[in-house]
Enzyme design. Structure first.
Site, short mmCIF file in Angstrom:
data_model
loop_
_atom_site.label_atom_id
_atom_site.label_comp_id
_atom_site.label_asym_id
_atom_site.label_seq_id
_atom_site.Cartn_x
_atom_site.Cartn_y
_atom_site.Cartn_z
N VAL A 1 0.84 -1.21 0.00
CA VAL A 1 0.00 0.00 0.00
C VAL A 1 0.87 1.26 0.00
CG1 VAL A 1 -1.90 1.20 1.14
CG2 VAL A 1 -1.76 -1.30 1.27
N ALA B 1 -6.99 19.23 -4.62
CA ALA B 1 -6.72 19.59 -3.22
C ALA B 1 -6.54 21.10 -3.04
CB ALA B 1 -5.47 18.87 -2.73
N GLU C 1 -9.97 5.72 5.30
CA GLU C 1 -10.77 5.13 4.21
C GLU C 1 -10.14 3.83 3.69
OE1 GLU C 1 -13.88 6.53 2.53
OE2 GLU C 1 -13.69 4.39 2.30
N GLU D 1 -2.89 -10.52 4.35
CA GLU D 1 -2.24 -9.89 5.50
C GLU D 1 -0.90 -10.57 5.77
OE1 GLU D 1 -3.68 -7.16 7.23
OE2 GLU D 1 -4.72 -7.35 5.34
N LYS E 1 -12.76 -4.82 9.93
CA LYS E 1 -13.44 -3.88 9.03
C LYS E 1 -14.91 -3.73 9.40
CE LYS E 1 -10.24 -5.14 5.33
NZ LYS E 1 -9.99 -6.14 4.30
N1 HSE Z 1 -5.81 -8.70 3.41
C1 HSE Z 1 -6.83 -7.74 3.10
C2 HSE Z 1 -7.79 -8.38 2.12
C3 HSE Z 1 -6.18 -6.54 2.48
O1 HSE Z 1 -7.48 -9.41 1.55
O2 HSE Z 1 -8.88 -7.86 1.94
C4 HSE Z 1 -7.08 -5.37 2.35
O3 HSE Z 1 -7.55 -4.92 3.59
#
Ligand code: HSE
Length: 434
Positions: free
Chosen positions: A14, A33, A127, A188, A203
């Site tokens: 990311v 912006a 976000e 992850e 989430k």
């Molecule tokens: N490991 C997470 C997924 C990455 O596969 O959705 C994004 O949050």
């Protein structure tokens, strides 16, 4: 005007994506912006071969970056709980705004972080923490602000959805698809977070907070993974007109809030049932708007960067505004959060798919039906297959109407005790999402 100076902590999937998007779309981003956004420093464990950081200063460690007085906004993309928490709290203490993609951090330490941010008058934007590139936080927090939200249900782990899709469509093995998801940067650092539903529960905790105006309560989320799903159940579900998806469901009821992540049968004709691969989809049902569906890539380098960069643009636009009049971190004013309790899984209500391995004797089906009817559980449909060659057992597949989970648990226990039933009964929750 002077550019806004950003420090990126972590140049992995990311972080690398965020660096590249900021660089590639610099002109377009500045037009939105109102100021240029410049990456003034990076802190990383190792270089990312996908990023050309030739002219960008590199810090010795993340704390050098958060203590750098030049930096206006810290982008935390290192993940994990402990170091990330220390880093974000230090950045806030130093008066810096923060962007993070760290759902674990927000779900577990968000209340503390937001309180500190309010004290210091800075913004913490997240976000990218939920559903990758889908702007669902902004949609719920701002776009649906006129609604009383009834429920949120979503495919919110890209790795899990990628695995289930590849297994269903191509008959690939679980481990093999997981390895590919890791290579693509979806998974992850600890992939059990993906396949056991922990990432999705992080989430969902965030989504429930901003949907219902409740504090973040990750410890009360019910989590069940996809590792025990069998191709037999995937195929029976298909024959009944359903798809199995790993779903996060947050529903507001009179008694409390349901907060649960588990494999779920969804009618095959629903749009969300057809969201495959790394794509995520979140349905939000508001009293005024009705059902809505937000869909897009849920993981990956640039989709997640898209969300992080949008947060940076939001911060740049709002940094000179009165902190008291900004959009609240969790959508509701912090002194207006509700104490509506989170329900335990046994108090939640859902319909159920049950697969019973019955001995090929007369009367077993009648006994099963009696156990269910005695507990007021209505059978919606029933499918009996021929006896399996290897063990002579007859798979009996039932769909029930909606019932409180405690009731189905009692019924399962009674059915498993029957002489005519072999082994454990497979139970998968069913949601109509209509
Ligand atoms: N490991 C997470 C997924 C990455 O596969 O959705 C994004 O949050």
């Amino acid at each position: 005007m002077k550019p806004v100076k950003v420090g990126i902590c972590g140049l992995g999937t990311v972080g690398g994506g965020t660096f590249n998007v900021l660089k590639r779309n610099a002109g377009e981003i500045a037009r939105r912006a109102g100021r240029e956004i410049e990456v003034a420093q990076i802190a990383m464990r190792s270089p990312n071969p996908k990023c050309d950081i030739a002219n960008t200063p590199v810090a010795q460690d993340v704390f050098e970056l958060v203590n750098n007085p030049e930096i206006d906004v810290v982008v935390e993309l290192i993940g994990g709980y402990t170091l990330a928490r220390d880093l974000v709290l230090k950045a806030i203490e130093n008066g810096k705004h923060v962007v993070t993609a760290n759902k674990a951090l927000i779900a577990v330490h968000g209340d503390e972080i937001f309180a500190k941010a309010r004290e210091k008058g800075v913004i913490v934007a997240f976000e990218a923490a939920v559903a990758g590139g889908i702007p669902v936080i902004k949609a719920i927090r701002e776009g649906l602000a006129g609604n009383r939200i009834n429920w949120v249900a979503g495919i919110i782990n890209g790795t899990g959805n990628f695995i289930l899709s590849e297994m269903r469509e191509k008959g690939r093995a679980f481990e093999d698809v997981l390895k590919e998801a890791q290579a693509l940067g979806y998974a992850e650092a600890d992939p059990t977070f993906d396949v056991e539903g922990i990432d999705a529960a992080h989430k969902l905790t965030i989504l429930a907070s901003i949907a219902f105006g409740i504090p973040l309560q990750f410890d009360k989320a019910y989590t069940e993974g996809i590792t025990k799903l069998t191709s037999a159940d995937v195929n029976y579900a298909e024959a009944l007109g359903y798809r199995i998806k790993h779903l996060g469901v947050a529903r507001r009821t009179q008694e409390g809030v349901e907060l649960r992540v588990h494999p779920t049968l969804i009618p095959a004709e629903r749009l969300i049932a057809n969201v495959n691969g790394v794509m995520n989809a979140v349905m939000v049902h508001g009293d005024a708007v009705g059902p809505t569906l937000f869909c897009g890539a849920g993981a990956g380098m640039e989709p997640t960067a898209s969300a992080a960069v949008a947060d940076l643009v939001d911060i740049v636009r709002a940094m000179t505004s009165d902190p008291e009049n900004r959009v609240p971190h969790l959508a509701f004013q912090p002194d207006s959060l509700s104490a509506h309790p989170i329900l335990s899984i046994s108090q939640c209500e859902s319909a159920y798919y049950l697969r019973i391995q019955a001995k090929d004797h007369p009367g077993v089906l009648a006994q099963v039906a009696t156990i269910l009817s005695e507990r007021g559980i209505n059978i919606e449909s029933i499918m009996q297959k021929e006896a399996e060659e290897q063990d002579g057992l007859v798979p009996l597949i039932l769909l029930t109407h909606r019932v409180i989970e405690q009731k189905i648990n009692e019924a399962i226990q009674a059915m498993e005790a029957l002489e005519g039933v072999a082994g454990s009964i497979v139970r998968i929750r069913v949601e109509q999402l209509n």
